[in-house]
Design a protein around this motif. Structure first.
Motif, PDB file in Angstrom:
ATOM      1  N   MET A 183      20.054  -3.654  28.295  1.00 25.31           N
ATOM      2  CA  MET A 183      20.478  -2.233  28.770  1.00 25.31           C
ATOM      3  C   MET A 183      19.407  -1.250  28.454  1.00 25.31           C
ATOM      4  N   ASN A 184      19.182  -0.375  29.756  1.00 21.10           N
ATOM      5  CA  ASN A 184      18.172   0.615  29.258  1.00 21.10           C
ATOM      6  C   ASN A 184      18.728   1.924  29.440  1.00 21.10           C
ATOM      7  N   LEU A 185      18.710   2.615  28.186  1.00 20.42           N
ATOM      8  CA  LEU A 185      19.415   3.801  28.099  1.00 20.42           C
ATOM      9  C   LEU A 185      18.822   4.976  28.951  1.00 20.42           C
ATOM     10  N   ALA A 186      19.962   5.763  29.282  1.00 19.54           N
ATOM     11  CA  ALA A 186      19.342   7.287  29.893  1.00 19.54           C
ATOM     12  C   ALA A 186      19.993   8.364  29.080  1.00 19.54           C
ATOM     13  N   HIS A 187      18.740   9.127  28.801  1.00 19.04           N
ATOM     14  CA  HIS A 187      18.923  10.310  27.821  1.00 19.04           C
ATOM     15  C   HIS A 187      19.034  11.553  28.536  1.00 19.04           C
ATOM     16  N   ARG A 197      19.152   9.766  37.217  1.00 18.63           N
ATOM     17  CA  ARG A 197      18.642   9.427  38.363  1.00 18.63           C
ATOM     18  C   ARG A 197      18.042   8.183  38.737  1.00 18.63           C
ATOM     19  N   GLU A 198      16.841   8.002  37.686  1.00 21.45           N
ATOM     20  CA  GLU A 198      15.927   7.084  37.900  1.00 21.45           C
ATOM     21  C   GLU A 198      16.830   5.558  37.837  1.00 21.45           C
ATOM     22  N   GLY A 199      17.609   5.763  36.965  1.00 23.11           N
ATOM     23  CA  GLY A 199      18.469   4.368  36.504  1.00 23.11           C
ATOM     24  C   GLY A 199      19.331   4.081  37.815  1.00 23.11           C
ATOM     25  N   LYS A 200      19.897   5.051  38.337  1.00 23.69           N
ATOM     26  CA  LYS A 200      21.002   4.860  39.382  1.00 23.69           C
ATOM     27  C   LYS A 200      19.990   4.278  40.672  1.00 23.69           C
ATOM     28  N   ARG A 201      18.862   4.969  40.806  1.00 19.70           N
ATOM     29  CA  ARG A 201      18.040   4.604  41.988  1.00 19.70           C
ATOM     30  C   ARG A 201      17.879   3.044  41.728  1.00 19.70           C
ATOM     31  N   ARG A 202      17.306   2.783  40.380  1.00 20.30           N
ATOM     32  CA  ARG A 202      16.983   1.237  40.396  1.00 20.30           C
ATOM     33  C   ARG A 202      18.058   0.360  40.522  1.00 20.30           C
ATOM     34  N   VAL A 203      19.245   0.760  40.030  1.00 16.36           N
ATOM     35  CA  VAL A 203      20.317  -0.388  40.356  1.00 16.36           C
ATOM     36  C   VAL A 203      20.766  -0.555  41.741  1.00 16.36           C
ATOM     37  N   ASN A 204      20.479   0.683  42.516  1.00 19.11           N
ATOM     38  CA  ASN A 204      20.993   0.333  43.935  1.00 19.11           C
ATOM     39  C   ASN A 204      19.422  -0.343  44.579  1.00 19.11           C
ATOM     40  N   GLU A 220      28.523   4.008  32.507  1.00 14.29           N
ATOM     41  CA  GLU A 220      28.806   5.257  31.882  1.00 14.29           C
ATOM     42  C   GLU A 220      28.795   5.429  30.322  1.00 14.29           C
ATOM     43  N   PRO A 221      28.653   6.378  29.617  1.00 11.84           N
ATOM     44  CA  PRO A 221      28.663   6.494  28.111  1.00 11.84           C
ATOM     45  C   PRO A 221      29.648   5.683  27.551  1.00 11.84           C
ATOM     46  N   ALA A 222      30.857   5.822  27.811  1.00 11.34           N
ATOM     47  CA  ALA A 222      32.191   5.018  27.131  1.00 11.34           C
ATOM     48  C   ALA A 222      31.968   3.458  27.282  1.00 11.34           C
ATOM     49  N   ALA A 223      31.327   2.949  28.354  1.00 10.47           N
ATOM     50  CA  ALA A 223      31.063   1.619  28.627  1.00 10.47           C
ATOM     51  C   ALA A 223      29.815   1.211  27.877  1.00 10.47           C
ATOM     52  N   VAL A 224      28.773   2.048  27.679  1.00  9.22           N
ATOM     53  CA  VAL A 224      27.722   1.875  26.922  1.00  9.22           C
ATOM     54  C   VAL A 224      28.029   1.363  25.438  1.00  9.22           C
ATOM     55  N   LYS A 225      29.066   2.408  24.981  1.00 10.89           N
ATOM     56  CA  LYS A 225      29.422   2.431  23.693  1.00 10.89           C
ATOM     57  C   LYS A 225      30.435   0.861  23.488  1.00 10.89           C
ATOM     58  N   ALA A 226      30.950   0.511  24.478  1.00  9.67           N
ATOM     59  CA  ALA A 226      31.976  -0.592  24.417  1.00  9.67           C
ATOM     60  C   ALA A 226      30.994  -1.873  24.175  1.00  9.67           C
ATOM     61  N   ALA A 267      26.728  14.298  18.987  1.00  6.92           N
ATOM     62  CA  ALA A 267      25.983  14.463  17.814  1.00  6.92           C
ATOM     63  C   ALA A 267      24.573  13.777  17.955  1.00  6.92           C
ATOM     64  N   ALA A 268      24.482  12.893  18.803  1.00 14.32           N
ATOM     65  CA  ALA A 268      23.166  11.906  18.780  1.00 14.32           C
ATOM     66  C   ALA A 268      21.876  12.874  19.372  1.00 14.32           C
ATOM     67  N   ARG A 269      20.871  12.492  18.360  1.00 12.08           N
ATOM     68  CA  ARG A 269      19.646  13.160  18.671  1.00 12.08           C
ATOM     69  C   ARG A 269      19.292  13.168  19.935  1.00 12.08           C
ATOM     70  N   TYR A 270      19.340  12.038  20.587  1.00 13.21           N
ATOM     71  CA  TYR A 270      19.011  11.595  22.084  1.00 13.21           C
ATOM     72  C   TYR A 270      20.420  11.138  22.959  1.00 13.21           C
ATOM     73  N   PRO A 271      20.937  12.273  23.377  1.00 10.83           N
ATOM     74  CA  PRO A 271      22.282  11.987  24.088  1.00 10.83           C
ATOM     75  C   PRO A 271      22.071  10.768  24.772  1.00 10.83           C
ATOM     76  N   VAL A 272      23.295   9.755  24.964  1.00 11.66           N
ATOM     77  CA  VAL A 272      23.187   8.747  25.988  1.00 11.66           C
ATOM     78  C   VAL A 272      23.934   9.234  27.206  1.00 11.66           C
ATOM     79  N   MET A 273      23.383   9.365  28.139  1.00 11.72           N
ATOM     80  CA  MET A 273      24.243   9.685  29.450  1.00 11.72           C
ATOM     81  C   MET A 273      24.385   8.597  30.312  1.00 11.72           C
ATOM     82  N   GLY A 274      24.329   7.475  29.989  1.00 15.76           N
ATOM     83  CA  GLY A 274      24.609   6.306  30.648  1.00 15.76           C
ATOM     84  C   GLY A 274      23.646   5.174  30.577  1.00 15.76           C
ATOM     85  N   ALA A 275      23.657   3.986  30.875  1.00 14.62           N
ATOM     86  CA  ALA A 275      22.598   2.975  31.034  1.00 14.62           C
ATOM     87  C   ALA A 275      22.622   2.175  32.095  1.00 14.62           C
ATOM     88  N   THR A 276      21.471   1.461  32.387  1.00 12.79           N
ATOM     89  CA  THR A 276      21.674   0.250  33.712  1.00 12.79           C
ATOM     90  C   THR A 276      21.811  -0.766  32.475  1.00 12.79           C
TER      91      THR A 276
END
Ligand SMILES: Cc1cc2nc3c(=O)[nH]c(=O)nc-3n(C[C@H](O)[C@H](O)[C@H](O)COP(=O)(O)OP(=O)(O)OC[C@H]3O[C@@H](n4cnc5c(N)ncnc54)[C@H](O)[C@@H]3O)c2cc1C
Length: 416
Positions: free
Chosen positions: A119-123, A129-136, A149-155, A165-174
């Motif tokens: 997983m590569n996190l997006a903060h 944008r870069e992550g979604k471009r890469r996935v495509n 999406e963040p809930a799927a990252v956590k799961a 409260a995360a110091r670096y919010p996780v906004m998704g991941a590839t």
């Protein structure tokens, strides 16, 4: 070569393990070889193996100044993935990933390839944008890749802090599910064993100290164990590529930096995937022994020291704990460094050199372990045929004069 199998293990277990053969022969240098490979890391050994196995060239020597796998091959954090942005890279790295999937069977050696996902996190919005471009881009190249999406990252990775409260919010991941880790030493040993069985000489403690040039060719190779001649020479020495190129009389657009990593004390299984964060420059996985294997960015200055500096460790630990606060009571066990060879576009160099019979494979920087089987495979073809394998063709030295760079800084996952 005796085949490793469950039956052989049982037989040896019952007879006191006295029948195992040496995995590879300790060869004495000969005066001439069809091909000499300089550098006994994974890439050099894989090249020798495929030269013998696929091109029928077995009068080959691998010259290693120390012990095989003692360079970056035995010092990396073992992450294998193929989620690179540009078409040329996606094809090359996915070719390697395809070979990883059958490598243990092909070599009859367990390289412990574990497809646990990377997983590569997006903060931030830029990361998203870069992550979604890469996935495509990857999907268009037929490479598996997903956006979470963040809930799927956590799961997918429960210990990761993704809350508000995360110091670096996780906004998704590839996520690349086919990616994962492998046992780095086993890769060197497996290729060495398979190559040796086909007649390749693996020569350790044999440092190349110079070349004799004649008419635009390498006429002889000088080593600490005498000189030898070769029809063709392959240079695969990672962080020492510019040193060897200098000996051969040309320059490379490569910088050598220290890249370090460290491991924690072993703990029970807690992390069953690989998590990387480009924005904060840390990545982590858990080894089969239980240690957390933690990587970071390079040291900024040029160096041949196989030892990194403390500010990188401080930053790396801060970033790790921001992502995984529950790791805060872990003790760190040991750290080490390797010398990585980095090109201006963070892509490798594979191909011909200004010398007629000298071929080069270098510039894999912080990310060449994942490419080991593919790199050896296309480099063996390039040496055997005297022209680049189609997958290697875009990665020639010429790109630094033609301007057709393949910028993969974003895929490196850590700053370099
Ligand atoms: C800390 C760290 C973490 C990393 N993590 C990852 C990761 O997770 N995933 C990934 O894909 N990549 C990773 N890498 C990068 C990866 O390790 C390298 O790109 C890859 O292993 C290079 O393999 P190689 O066979 O080309 O080089 P090496 O294994 O370094 O082999 C080159 C060999 O050449 C020998 N040599 C040098 N000079 C001479 C000479 N004059 N004569 C004879 N022999 C010579 C050296 O002794 C060495 O054994 C990491 C690297 C480091 C240092």
């Amino acid at each position: 070569m005796r085949t490793y199998s469950a039956l052989a293990l049982l037989r040896e277990g019952l007879s006191g393990h006295r029948g195992w053969q040496r995995a590879w022969a300790d060869a004495t240098p000969k005066p001439h070889y069809d091909v000499v490979i300089i550098g006994g890391g994974g890439h050099g050994l894989a090249t020798a193996h495929y030269l013998a196995a696929e091109h029928g060239i077995s009068n080959v020597a691998v010259l290693e100044k120390g012990w095989i796998g003692g360079g970056n091959t035995g010092r990396n954090t073992t992450i294998v993935r193929s989620n690179y942005l540009w078409d040329e890279s996606a094809r090359l790295y996915d070719h390697a990933l395809g070979l990883w999937e059958g490598l243990s069977d092909a070599l009859n050696y367990n390289v412990m390839f574990s497809q646990r996902g990377v997983m590569n996190l997006a903060h931030n919005l830029g990361d998203v944008r870069e992550g979604k471009r890469r996935v495509n881009a990857l999907r268009l190249n037929g490479v598996d890749s997903e956006w979470l999406e963040p809930a799927a990252v956590k799961a997918f990775c429960p210990p990761l802090e993704v809350g508000a409260a995360a110091r670096y919010p996780v906004m998704g991941a590839t996520l690349q599910r086919r990616a994962g880790t492998a046992r780095h030493d086993a890769v060197a040993w497996g290729y060495a064993r398979a190559a040796s069985a086909r007649g390749v000489d693996i020569i350790q403690n044999c440092e190349v100290t110079g070349f004799r040039r004649e008419g635009g060719r390498i006429a002889a190779i000088e080593t600490t164990r005498g000189s030898m001649t070769a029809g063709k020479v392959g240079m695969v020495v990672a962080g020492h590529s510019s040193v060897l190129a200098d000996m051969a009389g040309f320059r490379l657009p490569v910088e050598s930096h220290t890249l370090q990593a460290l491991v924690s004390e072993p703990v029970k299984p807690v992390l069953d995937t690989v998590v990387m964060s480009n924005a904060v420059h840390v990545y982590v996985s858990q080894s089969d022994k239980g240690e957390l294997v933690i990587g970071a960015g390079i040291d900024d200055y040029l160096s041949y020291a196989q030892r990194g500096s403390f500010p990188v460790i401080e930053h790396q630990m801060g970033a790790l704990l921001a992502l995984f606060p529950s790791f805060s009571r872990l003790r760190m066990l040991r750290g080490w460094g390797g010398t990585v060879d980095i090109c201006p576009d963070a892509s490798p160099i594979i191909g011909r050199t200004p010398l007629d019979n000298l071929f080069i494979n270098c510039g894999w920087g912080t990310g060449g372990f994942k490419a080991t089987p593919g790199s050896g495979h296309v480099f063996a073809h390039t040496i055997a045929r005297g022209e680049p394998h189609p997958l290697a063709a875009p990665f020639g030295l010429e790109r630094f004069t033609s301007g057709r760079l393949i910028d993969e800084h974003g895929a490196a996952a850590v700053a370099h």
